[in-house]
Design a protein around this motif. Sequence first.
Motif, short mmCIF file in Angstrom:
data_model
loop_
_atom_site.label_atom_id
_atom_site.label_comp_id
_atom_site.label_asym_id
_atom_site.label_seq_id
_atom_site.Cartn_x
_atom_site.Cartn_y
_atom_site.Cartn_z
N ILE A 195 0.78 -1.13 0.21
CA ILE A 195 -0.03 -0.12 -0.01
C ILE A 195 0.77 1.23 -0.04
O ILE A 195 2.22 1.02 0.44
CB ILE A 195 -0.88 -0.04 1.36
CG1 ILE A 195 -0.13 0.28 2.52
CG2 ILE A 195 -1.78 -1.15 1.16
CD1 ILE A 195 -1.13 0.21 3.77
N GLY A 222 -1.89 -4.27 5.00
CA GLY A 222 -0.61 -3.54 4.28
C GLY A 222 0.63 -4.55 4.77
O GLY A 222 0.51 -5.18 5.61
N GLY A 258 -5.37 -3.80 1.21
CA GLY A 258 -4.02 -4.50 1.22
C GLY A 258 -4.07 -5.99 0.71
O GLY A 258 -3.23 -6.66 1.13
N GLY A 282 -5.28 -0.02 -2.00
CA GLY A 282 -3.90 -0.68 -2.04
C GLY A 282 -4.23 -2.00 -2.26
O GLY A 282 -5.32 -2.76 -2.63
#
Length: 527
Positions: A195, A222, A258, A282
């Motif tokens: 991310i 992430g 993520g 992300g």
Amino acid sequence: MADLKRMSLILLTSCAAMALAGCDGSSSVASPGEGTVVIPGTPTPSPTPTATPTPTPGTPAASCPTGTTDVGVIGNYRSCRLPSQITSALSLPKVAGVAYEMNGRVDVGADIGGAGNAPGGISTTLTIAPGAIVYANSTNSDNDFLVVNRGSRLIAEGTETQPIIFTAQANLTGEVTDETQGLWGGIILAGRAPISNCNATVTPGTAECENVVEGTSTALYGGATATDNSGTLRYVQIRYSGTVISPNNELQGLTLGGTGSGTTIDHVQVHNSSDDGIEIFGGRTNLRYLVLTGADDDGLDTDVGWQGFVQFLLAIQKPTNTQSDTYATEIDSNGNEDVLPRQRYNLANFTFVHTSTGVNAAIRIRGGADAHFANGIVVSPVACLNIVAGADASGKTTVRPANSALDDQGPPMFDSVLFACNTPYAETTVNGITVTSAEQKAAFTAGTNNLEAGSGLLSNTYFPAGAALTATPFDASTLNPSGTSFMVKTSYVGAVNGSSDTWYQGWSCSSNRASFANSASCTALPN
């Protein structure tokens, strides 16, 4: 992500925030630890729960499967409550007369951290059988939502004839209508893929770069594992979700934080979310065969360094929509164009039926996100496209040249995209910079077989018509990275190739947003 939220919901902000604060405790997520990287393995699965005898159709089952708690009868169903935190493998079978209840926040596993070694981390799997119904108990004081923490998986694989349905209690008791929205918080998958927005001063895209999933206060996402796997959602409906905790702090229908390329999102409908249908923060997950009906905010919202592919997306807003800041798709790249990883948005075979008169366009691209649109149909009572300048030193997004050092492919690209809007482009000034209509036109017309000012491109709400029937399609398979085959070549533009194309039928549900052949009403449930 929305900049402004509806004023009618602000009165609920303080109560919702206090309710969410009460969701901590045993379900809180640990922060990443230090030391040797140890990725916990998936625990040995528990024995398959014992199903109860099949009752007479339309009547509640006599008892609940193993691993759940019997909390009585709701409508025609035995209500079987899920644990607030699932720490070992749990399977939910399809049992006639059973619906599985989420009472507040339900966590699958405990966060293992971006590097896989967070103290207290638990990797486990929640598996849901085809045809099962999971619902949120919307009568309590907590916000009901499902969090699949980093390192854990949700395996929800329905079928065309037996989709898995996530919904709210009011659906079980017959209290929903085509206008019902926002009864629970939806599904969150948190993964360990890269991310660009870290909550600490660390390098974006690394294992240390993480952030909190919007609307949760504790669920972290992430990492640096691009291929991370948070599970599978296939032939799944998510109904009446979306919760605004506070302005710019919402839960969607489906949130991907993520999640990596090992995560499968395939044949998923989000119906009547009071916020976005799907929001991606992300990661590297690819998605296909999506039906987003009645979202009160954006259909598909992507942010902070997501790099992925979407093919076959049908996004249809409610028949009349005056909400502000609601787009068919909104694309961001963390505000600053030069932050890595840059977002790279690839979308093919999409149909956007955008009805909002309270926003400036159907498609919004800002923050310098790289984007390639192919084989699309866009209709809207306002503009089709709004490109907003990024916060980089070089100025306007559309005139920024490609820069390999910044993984920057240059201006957004369009091929075989057909516009039928009140006007093709809308201008927005940010920090004194305006991407003019002429500059947006230059980006749009630089592609192949695009149509700026069409009309009559759809019939029966979402079937191609007029010029859309004879448009030359772009070969989406050419967008695939070498050695991959996610995108496929089609002979048509748009998400659906007329009435003979049935990929969206049967497993989805119908409403006044869109009526689908062979699909039951969204207000009804099977027993």
